[in-house]
Design an enzyme around this catalytic site. Structure first.
Site, mmCIF file in Angstrom:
data_model
loop_
_atom_site.group_PDB
_atom_site.id
_atom_site.type_symbol
_atom_site.label_atom_id
_atom_site.label_comp_id
_atom_site.label_asym_id
_atom_site.label_seq_id
_atom_site.Cartn_x
_atom_site.Cartn_y
_atom_site.Cartn_z
ATOM 1 N N ASP A 482 -3.464 -18.625 21.693
ATOM 2 C CA ASP A 482 -4.613 -18.845 22.584
ATOM 3 C C ASP A 482 -4.162 -19.301 23.972
ATOM 4 O O ASP A 482 -2.998 -19.706 24.173
ATOM 5 C CB ASP A 482 -5.543 -19.886 21.946
ATOM 6 C CG ASP A 482 -7.003 -19.676 22.312
ATOM 7 O OD1 ASP A 482 -7.280 -18.998 23.314
ATOM 8 O OD2 ASP A 482 -7.865 -20.205 21.579
ATOM 9 N N ASP A 552 -15.311 -14.697 22.690
ATOM 10 C CA ASP A 552 -15.851 -15.809 21.901
ATOM 11 C C ASP A 552 -17.323 -15.583 21.580
ATOM 12 O O ASP A 552 -17.907 -16.337 20.801
ATOM 13 C CB ASP A 552 -15.701 -17.130 22.671
ATOM 14 C CG ASP A 552 -14.332 -17.764 22.440
ATOM 15 O OD1 ASP A 552 -13.605 -17.287 21.553
ATOM 16 O OD2 ASP A 552 -13.998 -18.726 23.153
HETATM 17 C C1 GLA Z 1 -10.810 -20.599 22.223
HETATM 18 C C2 GLA Z 1 -10.782 -19.390 21.315
HETATM 19 C C3 GLA Z 1 -11.571 -19.653 20.073
HETATM 20 C C4 GLA Z 1 -11.038 -20.877 19.366
HETATM 21 C C5 GLA Z 1 -11.018 -22.055 20.315
HETATM 22 C C6 GLA Z 1 -10.310 -23.235 19.711
HETATM 23 O O1 GLA Z 1 -12.049 -20.780 22.767
HETATM 24 O O2 GLA Z 1 -11.248 -18.263 21.986
HETATM 25 O O3 GLA Z 1 -11.552 -18.534 19.221
HETATM 26 O O4 GLA Z 1 -9.746 -20.597 18.893
HETATM 27 O O5 GLA Z 1 -10.352 -21.740 21.537
HETATM 28 O O6 GLA Z 1 -10.247 -24.303 20.572
#
Ligand code: GLA
Length: 733
Positions: A482, A552
């Protein structure tokens, strides 16, 4: 030979099965662009350098041999434009000399043509065997500054695609600084009736499709966030005004880079247009001591005479076969369950195990433990950088949990955000200088975190060791990598002042190095990229990670828009897509579980909800979805995509289909975004064999490919909001 040089006409002709690209060594060895588009037979297209001379205001190049033909860098279509010497359109190259001036002017010196494609050392790029591609290298020189510029062109003979990149070498005795070095420059003769397409967006709304007339002046997509970004994708296209999904000329440009980029189209008053794609010159200045080289990243260029769909299918095939690497390129991706939307930070090993147990009973193949398993990470406020297991949450340690999950017959995956450090972390307390920062200036904080200086080898070593410890202590099959903020105050504690403008790019090179190192140490690892959703969805990432979390926003109806835009250049096999709970966490919408499955299945399929809370009936639906995934995997992941109804145009419905390479099978998905009293019942299909008959496995109806593509299939009922239908077609002859 796919690339030929006619010494008589001094013309290079670069062909694929469906495209031609021609350039010429023109007056005084300046390189002129002649043609790019559908395949043509003639090699002597020198007449295309003709251009009307209207005014004495254009600086002319003094010609050595009379009679002097008209030649002006400000008027002619240049192959690789330079700054400050009479070409007033955007420059591909600008080099600051030790004189303090930035005048740059390159001329042809020599060339090489050979089978195959060279690697770009330390950078992601498409690759090809000797029979798949042919490469042209043209060496140019600025005789005044001593800069040597090599232009690389590779044609993929079977794809209608070509790639370009550029190497600049300081062959002088003085230092110099590159102010801008674009990886591709294409001058179009006539762009009067062209449209401009780009993919803009934001968090939760990535790759929104926008198509506007190409207007005079500059249109473009740029990022200065240190990543390719949610806001603009490093993709632009020009297309004929009448181009549709399946007809018309389309030129797509996609930058194989995950940092700052600039992709622009500049239309002149004479109707020509210049496309420039490369590293964003803002925030970039690269110092070259004598003998040093700079290698600019790769651009992929696709021409399609078969509309946007043709362009997309070419990108998809090229990326699946000649960009994605390693065992996961062809291996079936596991159906995963990710605990993020199920638990957020609130989980322990029992909760994860319960989810995994239910998942295993339903046919799900891998548990991904998301954010929150390490350091003091109970909220987003702390812990990044401290990559050791929090045994208060995972009692007995990671190894034990992974063993239990493996014993259920499931793989185990884990989340990392390696490039970041929380202000509240042991790592930041120990090494505050490891974060990007500039002298005497407060660092901007975002999501309570700073960005580590990936240009530093010690930072990368630390991260590699942390990841290695986790990998060596448990059977980890997958990492979700990430990246949750943009870069600001971009400076490195280790670099001299005259190198600070290099940090943005050095960061990206450092990231590539770390990714390569991890994949070399763990060749079986499946990487999934993520950047607050799809903030780094670019071809550079696909070289390391064959799948990327698309957004997301997991709402199925929002995903229609997002996945449609993403599909312009990225294949379904790259798009992370999960079924999540309802009401949806981002938009509060409730959609049928069946539609959530149908939409997520157009990507790398998974779940992101608390499976233990499903009813028995819902569990049956999930079981069926997992079975469908296996049944349709091949046609979705290896087939050709045809977009049938654009959600960006219609706003009430959306449809697409995948067709297998041999056209023996197709999967059609139709979804209603807003129900209407007068629904349209027919959807014309595409991509089938007109002469074969297909059985619709859901309705039993048998129709020929030409009927299905011209008259269409019928949706014989009024569907309510967010409902969907999936039809599987199989050829019966
Ligand atoms: C980001 C990612 C999510 C999740 C969060 C965790 O927003 O896109 O899928 O992994 O971080 O903090």
């Amino acid at each position: 030979m796919a690339i030929v040089y006619s010494a008589e006409h001094r013309v290079f002709k670069l062909d694929t099965a469906s495209t031609s690209y021609l350039l010429q060594v023109g007056p005084e060895n300046y390189l002129l662009h002649l043609y790019y588009g559908a395949k043509v037979s003639d090699a002597d297209l020198g007449y295309l350098s003709y251009t009307v001379y209207h005014s004495s205001h254009y600086p002319r190049v003094r010609m050595e041999t009379p009679p002097e033909p008209f030649f002006s860098k400000g008027v002619h279509r240049m192959e690789y434009s330079c700054n400050g010497c009479g070409d007033f359109r955007g420059s591909a190259l600008s080099i600051l000399r030790s004189t303090g001036t930035a005048d740059t002017d390159i001329q042809y010196v020599s060339h090489k043509i050979y089978a195959g494609k060279p690697e770009i050392e330390g950078q992601p790029a498409t690759y090809a065997g000797e029979t798949e591609a042919t490469t042209l290298e043209i060496l140019c020189r600025d005789s005044v500054s001593g800069a040597e510029v090599t232009l690389f062109y590779t044609v993929f003979e079977n794809y209608g695609a070509m790639t370009r990149h550029v190497v600049v070498r300081n062959a002088s005795a003085e230092p110099m600084d590159i102010q801008r070095v674009m990886s591709a420059c294409v001058d179009f003769h006539d762009a009067n009736d062209m449209d401009f397409i780009h993919l803009y967006g934001n968090w939760g709304r990535e790759r929104a499709f926008e198509r506007t007339p190409l207007i005079h002046g500059i249109q473009g997509a740029v990022s200065k966030r240190g990543c390719s970004s949610h806001m603009q994708n490093p993709f632009i296209a020009l297309c004929s005004r009448n181009a549709t999904e399946e007809t018309g000329d389309v030129y797509g440009f996609n930058f194989v880079y995950t940092g700052n980029f600039s992709a622009t189209a500049e239309m002149d008053s004479d109707g020509g247009a210049r496309v420039l794609v490369g590293i964003n010159p803002e925030g970039f200045l690269w110092h070259l001591d004598p003998g040093e080289r700079f290698v600019a990243p790769e651009v992929v260029m696709v021409y399609s005479g078969e509309g946007l769909g043709g362009m997309s299918r070419t990108f998809h095939r090229l990326y699946r076969n000649n960009l994605c690497r390693g065992p996961w390129k062809n291996r079936k991706r596991p159906i995963l369950i990710n605990n993020w939307e199920a638990t957020y930070f609130k989980f322990d090993e029992e909760k994860l195990y319960d989810i995994a147990k239910t998942a295993s009973e339903l046919g799900i193949e891998m548990l991904v433990m998301d954010d929150g398993w390490f350091g003091s990470r109970d909220t987003a406020r702390s812990g990044l950088g401290d990559w050791f297991v929090n045994e208060n949450k995972l009692k007995g340690g990671l190894g034990k949990l992974v063993e239990r999950v493996n014993a259920l017959g499931m793989k185990f995956g884990i989340w990392f955000e390696p490039e970041m450090v929380s202000e509240d972390s042991d790592l930041f307390r120990a090494h505050p200088d490891w974060a990007l920062q500039t002298p005497n200036r407060r660092m901007s904080i975002a999501r309570y975190q700073y960005v580590l200086d990936m240009s530093r080898a010690d930072v990368r070593d630390y991260l590699f060791d942390c990841i290695k410890k986790v990998m060596d202590n448990a059977n980890i099959a997958y990492i979700k990598w990430d990246f949750n903020r943009s870069l600001s105050e971009v400076g490195s504690a280790l670099l001299a002042p005259n190198r600070q403008q290099e940090v943005f790019h050095r960061y990206v090179l450092g990231l590539y190095e770390l990714l390569e190192r991890i994949l070399t140490a763990y060749p079986d690892l499946l990487l999934e990229g993520c950047a607050s959703g799809g903030g780094r969805f670019d071809p550079a990432w696909l070289y390391y990670a064959p799948q990327f979390w698309t957004s997301d926003d997991t709402d199925a109806i929002e995903r229609l828009d997002i996945q449609y835009g993403t599909s312009l250049c990225y294949p379904a096999s790259a798009m992370g897509a999960h079924v999540s709970a309802c009401p949806n966490h981002q938009v509060k919408r409730t959609t049928p579980l069946q539609t959530r499955g149908a939409v997520a299945m157009a990507g790398t399929f998974g779940y992101e909800l608390d499976l233990t809370k499903l009813t028995d009936a819902e569990k049956d639906v999930v079981r069926q979805q997992c079975a469908d995934y296996h049944q349709y995997y091949d046609v979705i992941h290896n087939g050709d995509l045809y977009r049938l109804i654009s959600p960006w145009k219609d706003r009430t419905r959306c449809a697409w289909m995948f067709v297998s390479a041999d056209k023996s099978e197709a999967l059609v998905t139709y979804a209603v975004m807003r129900s209407e009293v007068y629904q349209r019942y027919y959807v014309r299909l595409a991509g089938l064999d007109p002469n074969r008959r297909y059985r619709n496995e859901q309705t039993g109806q048998i129709l020929s490919g030409d009927t299905l593509m011209n008259a269409g299939i019928c949706i014989p009922e009024v569907l309510r909001d967010f409902d969907s239908r999936v039809f599987h077609l199989t050829a019966i002859d």
